[in-house]
Design an enzyme around this catalytic site. Structure first.
Site, short mmCIF file in Angstrom:
data_model
loop_
_atom_site.label_atom_id
_atom_site.label_comp_id
_atom_site.label_asym_id
_atom_site.label_seq_id
_atom_site.Cartn_x
_atom_site.Cartn_y
_atom_site.Cartn_z
N ASN A 106 -68.78 38.16 164.37
CA ASN A 106 -67.97 36.87 164.44
C ASN A 106 -66.57 36.91 165.20
OD1 ASN A 106 -70.33 35.64 163.34
ND2 ASN A 106 -69.38 35.81 161.27
N ILE A 107 -65.96 36.13 165.66
CA ILE A 107 -64.70 35.97 166.31
C ILE A 107 -63.64 35.27 165.32
CG2 ILE A 107 -65.46 36.56 168.39
CD1 ILE A 107 -64.96 33.54 169.06
N ASP A 108 -63.96 34.85 164.15
CA ASP A 108 -63.12 33.76 163.32
C ASP A 108 -62.19 34.31 162.43
OD1 ASP A 108 -64.67 34.78 161.14
OD2 ASP A 108 -66.19 33.13 161.64
N HIS A 125 -67.38 41.55 168.81
CA HIS A 125 -66.97 40.57 170.06
C HIS A 125 -65.57 40.12 169.95
CE1 HIS A 125 -71.62 39.52 169.50
NE2 HIS A 125 -71.40 40.47 170.22
N CYS A 133 -51.71 37.88 177.64
CA CYS A 133 -51.48 37.37 179.09
C CYS A 133 -51.95 38.49 179.74
CB CYS A 133 -50.17 37.16 179.28
SG CYS A 133 -49.78 36.91 181.26
N CYS A 157 -49.10 31.53 180.22
CA CYS A 157 -47.95 32.46 179.46
C CYS A 157 -46.58 31.95 179.54
CB CYS A 157 -48.14 34.15 180.02
SG CYS A 157 -46.78 35.12 179.53
N SER A 198 -77.38 36.85 160.21
CA SER A 198 -77.45 36.88 161.68
C SER A 198 -79.07 36.99 162.13
CB SER A 198 -77.10 38.19 162.01
OG SER A 198 -77.41 38.57 163.41
N ASN A 223 -80.63 35.84 155.19
CA ASN A 223 -80.33 34.89 156.61
C ASN A 223 -81.33 33.65 156.17
OD1 ASN A 223 -79.16 34.42 159.11
ND2 ASN A 223 -81.18 34.37 159.89
N ALA A 241 -75.93 32.30 152.76
CA ALA A 241 -74.87 33.41 152.33
C ALA A 241 -74.08 32.98 151.23
CB ALA A 241 -74.25 33.84 153.62
ZN ZN Z 1 -47.41 36.70 181.08
#
Ligand code: ZN
Length: 257
Positions: A106-108, A125, A133, A157, A198, A223, A241
């Protein structure tokens, strides 16, 4: 969830945890769906709403159309969400010293926000917590990006107008080498490997339980739906879960009295 039928398995998993030397938790989208984060692959998930073919790193770099699509997705993913009982349960198991590492797809950032120390987490991930930037390499926290997002469809940026990219792994990009290495090391060192939320469908992440099994670890799978590795697990629970993990924590605490 059939609580009575699962009662024995809660106690079995608690026993495995208490007697483990190096337990590792591996999480996927299912640990965060109860926090309101949409799953990518389920029906009604992210890839039902976005055209997956527009998403890959080289088109992000070269096509403004692709960057626009990516930013629509980042907006969807950056909605304010809170950790749920599954995240807090995992954090509690870390605090008790029973879980030595948390590998996540997860990216959270919800494991950290629930209290798992940074040094125990491997985000395979990457994470939406920071944006970088690509020209001047300045880093911006998500809060700052959210402010810029209010007035720009595709934020740039503020320093140099370079392309901003969240520190997540895009399609066509390789996984961060050091994180992957630590994840493989911990999977191989584990004697108990607990998969939470998962379906074990995305590689190379899904190799981790295979490394653990090959090193002689016991496998536990929690799961909602069956996974290809269920038949190799010592215990399998098909439930949410957020309902299961607190029960296991309760069992563990009952044991350590
Ligand atoms: Zn920059």
């Amino acid at each position: 969830m059939n609580l009575e039928a699962d009662e024995n398995r809660f106690s079995q998993i608690a026993e495995l945890l208490v007697s483990s030397r190096h337990a590792v938790v591996f999480t996927g989208a299912g640990v965060s769906t109860e926090s309101g984060i949409p799953d990518f692959r389920s029906p009604g998930g992210i890839w039902d709403r976005f055209d997956q073919s527009a998403f890959d790193y080289s088109s992000f770099l070269t096509s403004s159309q692709s960057r626009l699509a990516h930013w629509e997705l980042f907006r969807t993913l950056s909605h304010r969400v809170e950790p749920n009982p599954a995240h807090f349960g995992v954090a509690e198991l870390c605090r008790l010293g029973l879980v030595k590492a948390v590998i996540t797809q997860n990216i959270d950032n919800l494991h950290q926000r629930a209290g798992v120390p940074d040094e125990l987490i491997m985000e395979l991930h990457g994470s939406m917590k920071n944006f970088t930037c690509l020209r001047c390499h300045a880093k911006y926290p998500l809060d700052k990006i959210e402010v810029i997002m209010q007035s720009a469809e595709v934020p740039e940026c503020p320093h140099c107008r370079g392309i901003l990219k969240p520190d997540v792994v895009f399609f066509g990009e390789s996984l961060p080498g050091d994180t992957l290495e630590r994840a493989v090391f911990n999977s191989r060192a584990s004697d108990l490997f607990i998969v939470i939320g998962s379906t074990l469908a995305v590689y190379p992440a899904a190799y981790m339980p295979e490394y653990a099994l090959a090193s002689g670890a016991s496998l536990v799978i929690i799961n909602l739906t069956p996974t290809p590795m269920d038949s190799q697990a010592s215990a399998v629970i098909h439930a949410r879960a957020g309902e299961v993990i607190p029960e296991i924590v309760r069992e563990v605490k009952r044991r350590s009295g």
